[in-house]
Design a protein around this motif. Sequence first.
Motif, PDB file in Angstrom:
ATOM      1  N   MET A   1       0.856  -1.165   0.000  1.00  0.00           N
ATOM      2  CA  MET A   1       0.000   0.000   0.000  1.00  0.00           C
ATOM      3  C   MET A   1       0.902   1.228   0.000  1.00  0.00           C
ATOM      4  N   SER A   2       0.601   2.161  -0.865  1.00  0.00           N
ATOM      5  CA  SER A   2       1.422   3.369  -0.952  1.00  0.00           C
ATOM      6  C   SER A   2       1.045   4.341   0.170  1.00  0.00           C
ATOM      7  N   GLU A   3       1.915   5.308   0.364  1.00  0.00           N
ATOM      8  CA  GLU A   3       1.664   6.291   1.422  1.00  0.00           C
ATOM      9  C   GLU A   3       0.436   7.142   1.133  1.00  0.00           C
ATOM     10  N   GLY A  15     -12.197   4.058   0.352  1.00  0.00           N
ATOM     11  CA  GLY A  15     -10.745   4.199   0.349  1.00  0.00           C
ATOM     12  C   GLY A  15     -10.061   2.974   0.927  1.00  0.00           C
ATOM     13  N   ALA A  16     -10.638   2.415   1.978  1.00  0.00           N
ATOM     14  CA  ALA A  16     -10.073   1.203   2.580  1.00  0.00           C
ATOM     15  C   ALA A  16     -10.169   0.026   1.622  1.00  0.00           C
ATOM     16  N   PHE A  17     -11.292  -0.095   0.928  1.00  0.00           N
ATOM     17  CA  PHE A  17     -11.450  -1.191  -0.027  1.00  0.00           C
ATOM     18  C   PHE A  17     -10.510  -1.020  -1.216  1.00  0.00           C
ATOM     19  N   ASP A  18     -10.307   0.209  -1.663  1.00  0.00           N
ATOM     20  CA  ASP A  18      -9.361   0.457  -2.753  1.00  0.00           C
ATOM     21  C   ASP A  18      -7.935   0.132  -2.317  1.00  0.00           C
ATOM     22  N   ALA A  19      -7.587   0.538  -1.101  1.00  0.00           N
ATOM     23  CA  ALA A  19      -6.246   0.249  -0.594  1.00  0.00           C
ATOM     24  C   ALA A  19      -6.049  -1.250  -0.394  1.00  0.00           C
ATOM     25  N   ALA A  20      -7.094  -1.948  -0.011  1.00  0.00           N
ATOM     26  CA  ALA A  20      -7.003  -3.392   0.206  1.00  0.00           C
ATOM     27  C   ALA A  20      -6.702  -4.140  -1.086  1.00  0.00           C
ATOM     28  N   ALA A  21      -7.068  -3.553  -2.201  1.00  0.00           N
ATOM     29  CA  ALA A  21      -6.824  -4.210  -3.493  1.00  0.00           C
ATOM     30  C   ALA A  21      -5.332  -4.376  -3.773  1.00  0.00           C
ATOM     31  N   GLU A  22      -4.507  -3.561  -3.124  1.00  0.00           N
ATOM     32  CA  GLU A  22      -3.061  -3.621  -3.343  1.00  0.00           C
ATOM     33  C   GLU A  22      -2.341  -4.479  -2.305  1.00  0.00           C
ATOM     34  N   LEU A  23      -3.063  -5.044  -1.363  1.00  0.00           N
ATOM     35  CA  LEU A  23      -2.453  -5.824  -0.284  1.00  0.00           C
ATOM     36  C   LEU A  23      -2.554  -7.320  -0.556  1.00  0.00           C
ATOM     37  N   PRO A  24      -1.715  -8.103   0.133  1.00  0.00           N
ATOM     38  CA  PRO A  24      -1.883  -9.560   0.068  1.00  0.00           C
ATOM     39  C   PRO A  24      -3.255  -9.950   0.630  1.00  0.00           C
ATOM     40  N   ALA A  25      -3.731 -11.114   0.241  1.00  0.00           N
ATOM     41  CA  ALA A  25      -5.106 -11.539   0.552  1.00  0.00           C
ATOM     42  C   ALA A  25      -5.450 -11.448   2.036  1.00  0.00           C
ATOM     43  N   ALA A  26      -4.600 -11.965   2.906  1.00  0.00           N
ATOM     44  CA  ALA A  26      -4.908 -11.973   4.341  1.00  0.00           C
ATOM     45  C   ALA A  26      -5.008 -10.557   4.895  1.00  0.00           C
ATOM     46  N   GLU A  27      -4.073  -9.698   4.512  1.00  0.00           N
ATOM     47  CA  GLU A  27      -4.102  -8.315   4.994  1.00  0.00           C
ATOM     48  C   GLU A  27      -5.279  -7.554   4.384  1.00  0.00           C
ATOM     49  N   ALA A  28      -5.591  -7.827   3.125  1.00  0.00           N
ATOM     50  CA  ALA A  28      -6.727  -7.174   2.474  1.00  0.00           C
ATOM     51  C   ALA A  28      -8.028  -7.546   3.162  1.00  0.00           C
ATOM     52  N   ASP A  29      -8.189  -8.821   3.490  1.00  0.00           N
ATOM     53  CA  ASP A  29      -9.403  -9.260   4.200  1.00  0.00           C
ATOM     54  C   ASP A  29      -9.515  -8.582   5.560  1.00  0.00           C
ATOM     55  N   ALA A  30      -8.393  -8.471   6.265  1.00  0.00           N
ATOM     56  CA  ALA A  30      -8.401  -7.835   7.588  1.00  0.00           C
ATOM     57  C   ALA A  30      -8.779  -6.359   7.468  1.00  0.00           C
ATOM     58  N   LEU A  31      -8.231  -5.677   6.451  1.00  0.00           N
ATOM     59  CA  LEU A  31      -8.549  -4.262   6.260  1.00  0.00           C
ATOM     60  C   LEU A  31     -10.014  -4.080   5.890  1.00  0.00           C
ATOM     61  N   ARG A  32     -10.525  -4.905   4.999  1.00  0.00           N
ATOM     62  CA  ARG A  32     -11.942  -4.819   4.616  1.00  0.00           C
ATOM     63  C   ARG A  32     -12.850  -5.094   5.809  1.00  0.00           C
ATOM     64  N   ASP A  33     -12.512  -6.107   6.603  1.00  0.00           N
ATOM     65  CA  ASP A  33     -13.313  -6.430   7.786  1.00  0.00           C
ATOM     66  C   ASP A  33     -13.305  -5.282   8.789  1.00  0.00           C
ATOM     67  N   ALA A  34     -12.132  -4.686   9.005  1.00  0.00           N
ATOM     68  CA  ALA A  34     -12.027  -3.572   9.953  1.00  0.00           C
ATOM     69  C   ALA A  34     -12.820  -2.361   9.459  1.00  0.00           C
ATOM     70  N   ALA A  35     -12.719  -2.069   8.165  1.00  0.00           N
ATOM     71  CA  ALA A  35     -13.449  -0.930   7.608  1.00  0.00           C
ATOM     72  C   ALA A  35     -14.957  -1.156   7.703  1.00  0.00           C
ATOM     73  N   SER A  36     -15.396  -2.360   7.393  1.00  0.00           N
ATOM     74  CA  SER A  36     -16.826  -2.670   7.472  1.00  0.00           C
ATOM     75  C   SER A  36     -17.327  -2.599   8.905  1.00  0.00           C
ATOM     76  N   ALA A  37     -16.548  -3.127   9.840  1.00  0.00           N
ATOM     77  CA  ALA A  37     -16.945  -3.099  11.246  1.00  0.00           C
ATOM     78  C   ALA A  37     -17.019  -1.670  11.762  1.00  0.00           C
ATOM     79  N   ALA A  38     -16.060  -0.834  11.377  1.00  0.00           N
ATOM     80  CA  ALA A  38     -16.071   0.561  11.810  1.00  0.00           C
ATOM     81  C   ALA A  38     -17.284   1.296  11.239  1.00  0.00           C
ATOM     82  N   PHE A  39     -17.583   1.043   9.977  1.00  0.00           N
ATOM     83  CA  PHE A  39     -18.750   1.677   9.349  1.00  0.00           C
ATOM     84  C   PHE A  39     -20.036   1.257  10.060  1.00  0.00           C
TER      85      PHE A  39
END
Length: 70
Positions: A1-3, A15-39
């Motif tokens: 993920m870029s700065e 933005g979190a889902f877009d950033a997750a597209a550039e991450l490895p699968a496990a980290e992307a899933d964690a980011l998507r889950d965290a973003a969804s939970a926060a929302f």
Amino acid sequence: MSETDVPAARETVAGAFDAAAELPAAEADALRDAASAAFLSGLTTVSLVAAALLAVTGVVAGTVLRRHAS
């Protein structure tokens, strides 16, 4: 993920889902889950506050209307 993706990931779910597209699968899933939970947490809080304000408004309106009807 870029700065430049970090602020976007912190600000919006999209933005979190877009950033997750550039991450490895496990980290992307964690980011998507965290973003969804926060929302959903924020949405739940806002909904409860709105419901409470609506209930208070109803009580106030009922009280005022009864006083004016008498």
